[in-house]
Design a protein around this motif. Structure first.
Motif, PDB file in Angstrom:
ATOM      1  N   LEU A   1      -7.174  -8.833   4.668  1.00 55.74           N
ATOM      2  CA  LEU A   1      -6.264  -9.039   5.797  1.00 55.74           C
ATOM      3  C   LEU A   1      -5.978  -7.739   6.534  1.00 55.74           C
ATOM      4  O   LEU A   1      -5.925  -7.711   7.768  1.00 55.74           O
ATOM      5  CB  LEU A   1      -4.960  -9.676   5.312  1.00 55.74           C
ATOM      6  CG  LEU A   1      -5.076 -11.111   4.782  1.00 55.74           C
ATOM      7  CD1 LEU A   1      -3.723 -11.596   4.272  1.00 55.74           C
ATOM      8  CD2 LEU A   1      -5.609 -12.056   5.855  1.00 55.74           C
ATOM      9  N   CYS A   2      -5.794  -6.650   5.790  1.00 57.36           N
ATOM     10  CA  CYS A   2      -5.537  -5.350   6.418  1.00 57.36           C
ATOM     11  C   CYS A   2      -6.729  -4.892   7.248  1.00 57.36           C
ATOM     12  O   CYS A   2      -6.581  -4.440   8.389  1.00 57.36           O
ATOM     13  CB  CYS A   2      -5.212  -4.301   5.356  1.00 57.36           C
ATOM     14  SG  CYS A   2      -3.591  -4.485   4.604  1.00 57.36           S
TER      15      CYS A   2
ATOM     16  N   VAL B   1      -7.435 -10.057  -1.261  1.00 58.82           N
ATOM     17  CA  VAL B   1      -6.956 -10.763  -0.065  1.00 58.82           C
ATOM     18  C   VAL B   1      -6.179  -9.800   0.837  1.00 58.82           C
ATOM     19  O   VAL B   1      -6.357  -9.791   2.062  1.00 58.82           O
ATOM     20  CB  VAL B   1      -6.061 -11.960  -0.459  1.00 58.82           C
ATOM     21  CG1 VAL B   1      -5.389 -12.566   0.766  1.00 58.82           C
ATOM     22  CG2 VAL B   1      -6.879 -13.017  -1.194  1.00 58.82           C
ATOM     23  N   TRP B   2      -5.327  -8.976   0.225  1.00 59.38           N
ATOM     24  CA  TRP B   2      -4.552  -7.999   1.000  1.00 59.38           C
ATOM     25  C   TRP B   2      -5.476  -7.028   1.736  1.00 59.38           C
ATOM     26  O   TRP B   2      -5.276  -6.739   2.913  1.00 59.38           O
ATOM     27  CB  TRP B   2      -3.612  -7.245   0.072  1.00 59.38           C
ATOM     28  CG  TRP B   2      -2.890  -6.099   0.718  1.00 59.38           C
ATOM     29  CD1 TRP B   2      -3.080  -4.774   0.486  1.00 59.38           C
ATOM     30  CD2 TRP B   2      -1.868  -6.178   1.729  1.00 59.38           C
ATOM     31  NE1 TRP B   2      -2.248  -4.014   1.277  1.00 59.38           N
ATOM     32  CE2 TRP B   2      -1.495  -4.854   2.049  1.00 59.38           C
ATOM     33  CE3 TRP B   2      -1.245  -7.241   2.378  1.00 59.38           C
ATOM     34  CZ2 TRP B   2      -0.521  -4.571   2.990  1.00 59.38           C
ATOM     35  CZ3 TRP B   2      -0.266  -6.946   3.334  1.00 59.38           C
ATOM     36  CH2 TRP B   2       0.083  -5.628   3.620  1.00 59.38           C
ATOM     37  N   GLN B   3      -6.509  -6.550   1.041  1.00 61.96           N
ATOM     38  CA  GLN B   3      -7.471  -5.637   1.663  1.00 61.96           C
ATOM     39  C   GLN B   3      -8.198  -6.324   2.813  1.00 61.96           C
ATOM     40  O   GLN B   3      -8.384  -5.729   3.886  1.00 61.96           O
ATOM     41  CB  GLN B   3      -8.484  -5.156   0.624  1.00 61.96           C
ATOM     42  CG  GLN B   3      -7.933  -4.166  -0.383  1.00 61.96           C
ATOM     43  CD  GLN B   3      -7.717  -2.792   0.231  1.00 61.96           C
ATOM     44  OE1 GLN B   3      -6.731  -2.549   0.942  1.00 61.96           O
ATOM     45  NE2 GLN B   3      -8.625  -1.883  -0.034  1.00 61.96           N
TER      46      GLN B   3
ATOM     47  N   PRO C   1      -5.364 -11.490  -5.330  1.00 58.39           N
ATOM     48  CA  PRO C   1      -4.361 -11.031  -4.352  1.00 58.39           C
ATOM     49  C   PRO C   1      -4.656  -9.672  -3.730  1.00 58.39           C
ATOM     50  O   PRO C   1      -4.479  -9.495  -2.514  1.00 58.39           O
ATOM     51  CB  PRO C   1      -3.068 -11.006  -5.167  1.00 58.39           C
ATOM     52  CG  PRO C   1      -3.259 -12.089  -6.167  1.00 58.39           C
ATOM     53  CD  PRO C   1      -4.718 -12.044  -6.531  1.00 58.39           C
ATOM     54  N   TRP C   2      -5.089  -8.676  -4.523  1.00 59.15           N
ATOM     55  CA  TRP C   2      -5.379  -7.358  -3.949  1.00 59.15           C
ATOM     56  C   TRP C   2      -6.543  -7.442  -2.963  1.00 59.15           C
ATOM     57  O   TRP C   2      -6.515  -6.842  -1.888  1.00 59.15           O
ATOM     58  CB  TRP C   2      -5.694  -6.347  -5.047  1.00 59.15           C
ATOM     59  CG  TRP C   2      -6.179  -5.032  -4.508  1.00 59.15           C
ATOM     60  CD1 TRP C   2      -7.435  -4.514  -4.573  1.00 59.15           C
ATOM     61  CD2 TRP C   2      -5.405  -4.067  -3.765  1.00 59.15           C
ATOM     62  NE1 TRP C   2      -7.507  -3.306  -3.936  1.00 59.15           N
ATOM     63  CE2 TRP C   2      -6.268  -3.004  -3.430  1.00 59.15           C
ATOM     64  CE3 TRP C   2      -4.071  -4.016  -3.352  1.00 59.15           C
ATOM     65  CZ2 TRP C   2      -5.835  -1.888  -2.699  1.00 59.15           C
ATOM     66  CZ3 TRP C   2      -3.641  -2.913  -2.622  1.00 59.15           C
ATOM     67  CH2 TRP C   2      -4.515  -1.866  -2.313  1.00 59.15           C
TER      68      TRP C   2
ATOM     69  N   ASP D   1     -12.673  -5.681  -1.371  1.00 53.38           N
ATOM     70  CA  ASP D   1     -11.997  -6.746  -0.635  1.00 53.38           C
ATOM     71  C   ASP D   1     -12.116  -8.049  -1.418  1.00 53.38           C
ATOM     72  O   ASP D   1     -12.474  -8.045  -2.599  1.00 53.38           O
ATOM     73  CB  ASP D   1     -12.609  -6.890   0.759  1.00 53.38           C
ATOM     74  CG  ASP D   1     -14.031  -7.436   0.715  1.00 53.38           C
ATOM     75  OD1 ASP D   1     -14.726  -7.206  -0.293  1.00 53.38           O
ATOM     76  OD2 ASP D   1     -14.438  -8.111   1.676  1.00 53.38           O
TER      77      ASP D   1
END
Length: 223
Positions: free
Chosen positions: A23-24, A19-21, A16-17, A173
């Motif tokens: 996407l950002c 994926v968040w990176q 999840p982390w 990422d």
């Protein structure tokens, strides 16, 4: 060595982390690329002489060299000659280099969309007293945007895919998480299979959103 489902699921749960990176970074890079591409497209649209030369050099360099080479040059090479770049974090080096790279390709998308608006509409608008600003806001941009949405959506997908190289400069990422987790126990098949699955889900979702957006924007022109 057989496929280990539990390892595969453990790696997925750790992503999840990452994926968040991803996407950002993709979102910020896409916004930066869009601004840059619009500026380059406008230079071409209005045929600004003293800016056309630099814009062509920019396009030639960033279309003609690999993204990873551009990223390494910005993060590792530029600080050698320009000390101010030493404060540039790996995160922002990834964002900036990806924006510069994608902006070079997106500028062609926007240039084509702007030029697709018939010249007759421009001439008619100027005839009735519209300014260049009003012409651009009310006539050219709305039509160009509808034309540009499908290829720009593809550019966004390419940006998400391109973000997978930012781990090479130290950004944690999605790919970095897969690489680190795979190294534990040398479970590379499970690790990279998990990364591919997550990328596939992200791209599939983005593609569905793209299709819905195209349909919605096209309704007014089908009536």
């Amino acid at each position: 060595m057989r496929f280990d489902l539990q390892v595969f699921l453990d790696i997925l749960m750790a992503m999840p982390w990452g994926v968040w990176q991803t996407l950002c970074i993709s979102f910020l890079s896409f916004l930066g690329a869009l601004v840059l591409a619009f500026a380059v497209a406008m230079i071409d649209y209005y045929d600004i002489p003293f800016l056309k030369g630099p814009s062509r050099v920019y396009l030639s360099i960033f279309r003609g060299t690999p993204l990873i080479a551009q990223m390494f040059f910005l993060y590792f090479g530029m600080p050698v000659l320009f000390p101010a770049f030493r404060s540039l974090s790996s995160y922002w080096a990834g964002v900036v280099s990806l924006a510069l790279n994608m902006g070079a390709y997106m500028s062609e998308t926007l240039r084509g969309a702007l030029n697709a608006v018939p010249d007759g509409q421009r001439e008619a608008a100027l005839t009735i007293g519209m300014t260049e600003g009003q012409l651009m806001r009310r006539i050219v941009l709305p039509q160009a945007l509808r034309i540009a949405i499908p290829p720009l959506s593809n550019n966004l997908i390419d940006t998400i895919k391109g973000s997978s190289v930012v781990f090479t400069v130290g950004v944690v990422d999605l790919m970095a998480v897969a690489k680190m987790k795979s190294a534990v126990g040398l479970r590379y098949f499970e690790g990279y299979a998990a990364a591919m699955l997550v990328y596939w889900l992200i791209i599939t979702f983005a593609t569905r959103v793209q299709r819905r957006l195209e349909l919605r924007m096209g309704r007014a022109y089908r009536r």
